[in-house]
Design an enzyme around this catalytic site. Structure first.
Site, PDB file in Angstrom:
ATOM      1  N   ASP A 372       0.984  -1.198  -0.033  1.00  0.00           N
ATOM      2  CA  ASP A 372       0.039  -0.060  -0.042  1.00  0.00           C
ATOM      3  C   ASP A 372       0.795   1.275   0.133  1.00  0.00           C
ATOM      4  O   ASP A 372       2.169   0.975   0.228  1.00  0.00           O
ATOM      5  CB  ASP A 372      -0.812   0.150   1.230  1.00  0.00           C
ATOM      6  CG  ASP A 372      -1.836   1.183   1.199  1.00  0.00           C
ATOM      7  OD1 ASP A 372      -2.000   1.816   0.270  1.00  0.00           O
ATOM      8  OD2 ASP A 372      -2.596   1.226   2.596  1.00  0.00           O
ATOM      9  N   GLY A 573      -5.029   3.315   1.280  1.00  0.00           N
ATOM     10  CA  GLY A 573      -6.036   2.192   0.770  1.00  0.00           C
ATOM     11  C   GLY A 573      -5.684   1.700  -0.622  1.00  0.00           C
ATOM     12  O   GLY A 573      -6.702   0.978  -1.195  1.00  0.00           O
ATOM     13  N   HIS A 574      -4.577   1.826  -0.958  1.00  0.00           N
ATOM     14  CA  HIS A 574      -4.003   1.276  -2.332  1.00  0.00           C
ATOM     15  C   HIS A 574      -3.578  -0.105  -2.348  1.00  0.00           C
ATOM     16  O   HIS A 574      -2.570  -0.320  -2.662  1.00  0.00           O
ATOM     17  CB  HIS A 574      -3.038   2.209  -2.908  1.00  0.00           C
ATOM     18  CG  HIS A 574      -3.273   3.597  -3.261  1.00  0.00           C
ATOM     19  ND1 HIS A 574      -2.542   4.580  -3.700  1.00  0.00           N
ATOM     20  CD2 HIS A 574      -4.530   4.287  -3.134  1.00  0.00           C
ATOM     21  CE1 HIS A 574      -3.253   5.654  -3.832  1.00  0.00           C
ATOM     22  NE2 HIS A 574      -4.317   5.568  -3.530  1.00  0.00           N
ATOM     23  N   TYR A 575      -4.321  -0.972  -1.646  1.00  0.00           N
ATOM     24  CA  TYR A 575      -3.895  -2.330  -1.516  1.00  0.00           C
ATOM     25  C   TYR A 575      -3.523  -3.197  -2.758  1.00  0.00           C
ATOM     26  O   TYR A 575      -4.457  -2.954  -3.634  1.00  0.00           O
ATOM     27  CB  TYR A 575      -4.840  -3.197  -0.525  1.00  0.00           C
ATOM     28  CG  TYR A 575      -4.923  -2.674   0.755  1.00  0.00           C
ATOM     29  CD1 TYR A 575      -3.859  -2.329   1.802  1.00  0.00           C
ATOM     30  CD2 TYR A 575      -6.197  -2.200   1.134  1.00  0.00           C
ATOM     31  CE1 TYR A 575      -3.733  -2.082   2.804  1.00  0.00           C
ATOM     32  CE2 TYR A 575      -6.237  -1.863   2.672  1.00  0.00           C
ATOM     33  CZ  TYR A 575      -5.171  -1.607   3.250  1.00  0.00           C
ATOM     34  OH  TYR A 575      -5.313  -1.186   4.780  1.00  0.00           O
TER      35      TYR A 575
END
Ligand SMILES: Cc1cc2nc3c(=O)[nH]c(=O)nc-3n(C[C@H](O)[C@H](O)[C@H](O)COP(=O)(O)OP(=O)(O)OC[C@H]3O[C@@H](n4cnc5c(N)ncnc54)[C@H](O)[C@@H]3O)c2cc1C
Ligand SMILES: *[C@@H]1O[C@H](CO)[C@@H](O)[C@H](O)[C@H]1NC(C)=O
Length: 646
Positions: A372, A573-575
């Site tokens: 992330d 939240g950029h998993y």
């Protein structure tokens, strides 16, 4: 009556348009509001009129959304389709649309319901509860999110048609060309920049006039609308010019060069969000596409002997359905959802699955390689003129801002997620445009500390919020500094043999000295922006109250910044990476470069989880690119013609 209403409306138009022109011509000190120096006329009558107009407009929007959305359909139990797509999010909506071009029947299963007009107010992206959300907490550590409750970072994910493209900040970035060349160097045949560029072009309808002329990189015919917000705050205009004065080039960061600053290109049209659901699925219903909403897939059915995916089991309205796929099952449930589903279906790390009594079908490193982006949001500047965004102004109907959005899609509510300017730099070589950027900056004409709800969503504790109490009503801006290419990797694990129990997320941010060094240096560099800057004319000053837990260090010294980063950490939240793509010899890989799950037939993962290394920037466009490319892979596999350039 009608004449009366329309003349009152024209008062509003004059209010909103005239000052906009003034803003466009530059920034002239002496502002009385975001639109210029002319104060707003405040009358109870106008306020009442605005409320009525907004209500009518909302009703119309709601109706329009209903008419354009794909209808909900409940499949018959035991029914068969050619393809089953799990998850109608960013990738799933795009894939369903592209696959439905071929003569095959497709079932799209989505946990959430339709979008509503409120979800598409660009600025509200960071400020609102969006229906059916699920909260994910990170494992506590002593390295990050220390000022959050229980030292846990938290992310809320919406379950809705369009997935994260409905709730994100709408910042549209592709990443650096080297991000994809790196994927190819790792053995992922077909994923070099040259090979993915046609899909980045294919997915977009570039509405920005100066950019769309560049035909090498951009295109006008794709479904995803990309535009600038119709509104700029005077602050952001000044900021962007300051960055040019400092020597940073103005760039189309989605074109040839990435290093430099720019207005934010956003997934929006005419001032409103465009999700992947709207871009790809708001159309006439297709005879061969069936969409089952409010349906939670519990398990992929895999034949233990043949190791073939045969279908899925899902729950809808408390009833359980089993449906079968003649050709393929495709997981588009996102980096959390797809990994969770694979493991619940017996595909994952043997030891972990056994502990939960899950029958192991294929041993694979699902959930490992989680990545992330991590950022710091603590650098706040106070300005002396009313030219930033205060949510109390937006909620105040004496001001035209809300009405301007709902009636004309104009004004501050059209700022995507609050982010107006974006920049990419290499902090070790700041003015060199040919280096690989390692930091991203986002300029916000507000302080996220005004956004109590957002802060609570992130789990920020009251103690920290209190440090910003005395600038609650001041106009401010802030600069978010994001590590563009983190080296750290974390892990996602199942907590229970149950789709409704959120998995354990260990993002493992800032695990390397290099990550900490770059992020700290990036924050230090951002502090220099204001020194020479045009923002001075607005009285911009760094807000010097230290975070309560770091007050023992000299403000903004390297030790202070290190402490501040540990406390006020923002996981973006950029998993990604949980179902990592890799060549056969790569023991960390879950899917092959055709996105097929290793060891299982007729099962692919096509979403943000497959990225082998996180690209620089944000992940919506890379995810859509993966969906577009994945659609062609499926078409090719089943003998349908493909053309990446069309
Ligand atoms: C707060 C936040 C801000 C962001 N800001 C930006 C930004 O500004 N720009 C940008 O480019 N990116 C941004 N991102 C990242 C980006 O939005 C995501 O990386 C990307 O959209 C992920 O797409 P996806 O298709 O992999 O997953 P998603 O879009 O999340 O789709 C997954 C879908 O699967 C459904 N689903 C999950 N499990 C199941 C199940 N068991 N059964 C049925 N359905 C299921 C979900 O409901 C969802 O609709 C942001 C992310 C967050 C969280
Ligand atoms: C915030 O605004 C108030 C009122 O305008 C002002 O007195 C105060 O100095 C401002 N705070 C900062 C830190 O500039």
């Amino acid at each position: 009556m009608i004449a009366f209403v329309s003349s009152s409306l024209s008062v509003l138009v004059v209010h909103s348009i005239l000052p906009l022109i003034m803003v466009a011509n530059g920034y002239n000190p002496g502002y009385s509001n975001l639109y210029g120096s002319k104060p707003f006329e405040i009358s109870e009558h106008v306020v009442r009129l605005r409320i009525e107009a907004i209500k009518v407009e909302l009703g119309k929007m709601q109706q329009a959304y209903q008419n354009m959305a794909q209808p909900d359909m409940t499949p018959r139990d035991q029914a068969s389709y050619d393809f089953i797509i799990v998850g109608g999010g960013t990738a799933g909506a795009a894939l369903a649309s592209r696959l439905s071009d071929i003569a095959a029947s497709i079932l799209l299963i989505e946990a959430g319901d339709e979008e509503t007009p409120f979800m598409d107010v660009p600025l509200e992206a960071i400020n609102s509860e969006k229906g059916n959300t699920k909260e994910y907490l990170s494992e506590p550590t002593d390295r990050y999110c220390l000022s959050m409750t229980n030292r846990q970072c938290r992310v809320k994910k919406a379950r809705v048609m369009g997935g994260s493209s409905v709730t994100n900040w709408m910042v549209a970035t592709r990443g650096h060309r080297d991000d994809y060349d790196e994927w190819a160097r790792m053995g992922n045949t077909g994923w070099s920049y040259k090979e993915v560029l046609p899909y980045f072009r294919k997915l977009e309808n570039m509405n920005i006039p100066s950019i769309r002329l560049d035909r090498t990189y951009h295109r006008r015919k794709g479904p995803m609308e990309i535009s600038y917000s119709p509104f700029q705050t005077p602050l952001s205009i000044a900021f962007l010019r300051s960055m040019e004065d400092l020597g940073y080039p103005r760039v189309d960061y989605n074109g040839r060069d990435m290093v430099g600053f720019s207005r934010v290109q956003a997934t929006m049209l005419d001032g409103s969000r465009i999700s992947s659901n709207k871009a790809y699925l708001y159309s006439e219903s297709r005879q061969n596409l069936f969409v089952s909403k409010n349906s939670i897939v519990k398990k992929v059915l895999i034949n233990k002997k043949t190791k073939e995916a045969t279908g899925v089991r899902f729950t809808k309205n408390e009833k359980v359905f089993t449906v079968y796929a003649r050709k393929e099952v495709i997981l588009c449930a996102g980096a959390i959802g797809s990994a969770q589903l694979l493991m619940l279906s017996g595909v994952g790390p043997t030891e972990d699955l056994k502990k939960l009594d899950i029958d192991v079908i294929q041993d694979l490193p699902v959930g490992y390689s989680l990545q992330d982006h991590v950022a710091f949001i603590g650098s706040t500047y106070v300005v002396k003129e009313p030219i930033g965004i205060l949510f109390s102004d937006l909620d105040n109907l004496s001001y035209p801002y809300s009405a301007d959005y709902y009636m004309y899609r104009k004004g501050p509510l059209t700022v995507p997620g609050g982010a107006e300017v974006i920049g990419f730099v290499n902090v070790d070589d700041v003015y060199n445009t040919q280096t690989l950027p390692n930091i991203e900056y986002l300029f916000f004409p507000l302080t996220i500390y005004n956004l109590r709800e957002t802060m609570r969503d992130l789990g920020v504790n009251e103690n920290l919020l209190f440090a910003f109490e005395d600038i609650k009503r001041n106009y401010t801006y802030s600069i978010l500094t994001m590590l563009a290419k983190p080296g750290s990797r974390g892990r996602l694990r199942l907590k229970a043999n149950d789709i409704n129990v959120a998995p354990l997320i260990d993002p493992n941010y800032l695990a390397t000295q290099e990550d900490i060094r770059i992020l700290t240096k990036g924050v230090e560099n951002a502090i220099t922006f204001t020194k020479l800057s045009l923002l001075k004319q607005f009285g911009a000053e760094l807000y010097q109250t230290p975070l309560p837990n770091c007050a023992q260090y000299t403000f903004n010294s390297p030790t202070y910044l290190h402490c501040a980063i540990n406390h006020m950490t923002l996981g973006m939240g950029h998993y990604t990476g949980t179902c990592r793509m890799g060549p056969e010899k790569d023991y960390t890989a879950v899917v092959n470069p055709q996105l097929q799950v290793y060891g299982i037939e007729k099962l692919r993962v096509i979403d943000g989880s497959i990225m082998p290394v996180i690209p620089r920037g944000h992940l919506t466009l890379p995810t859509l690119m993966i969906a577009e490319k994945g659609a062609d892979m499926i078409k090719e596999r089943w003998g349908y013609p493909v053309d990446p350039h069309r």
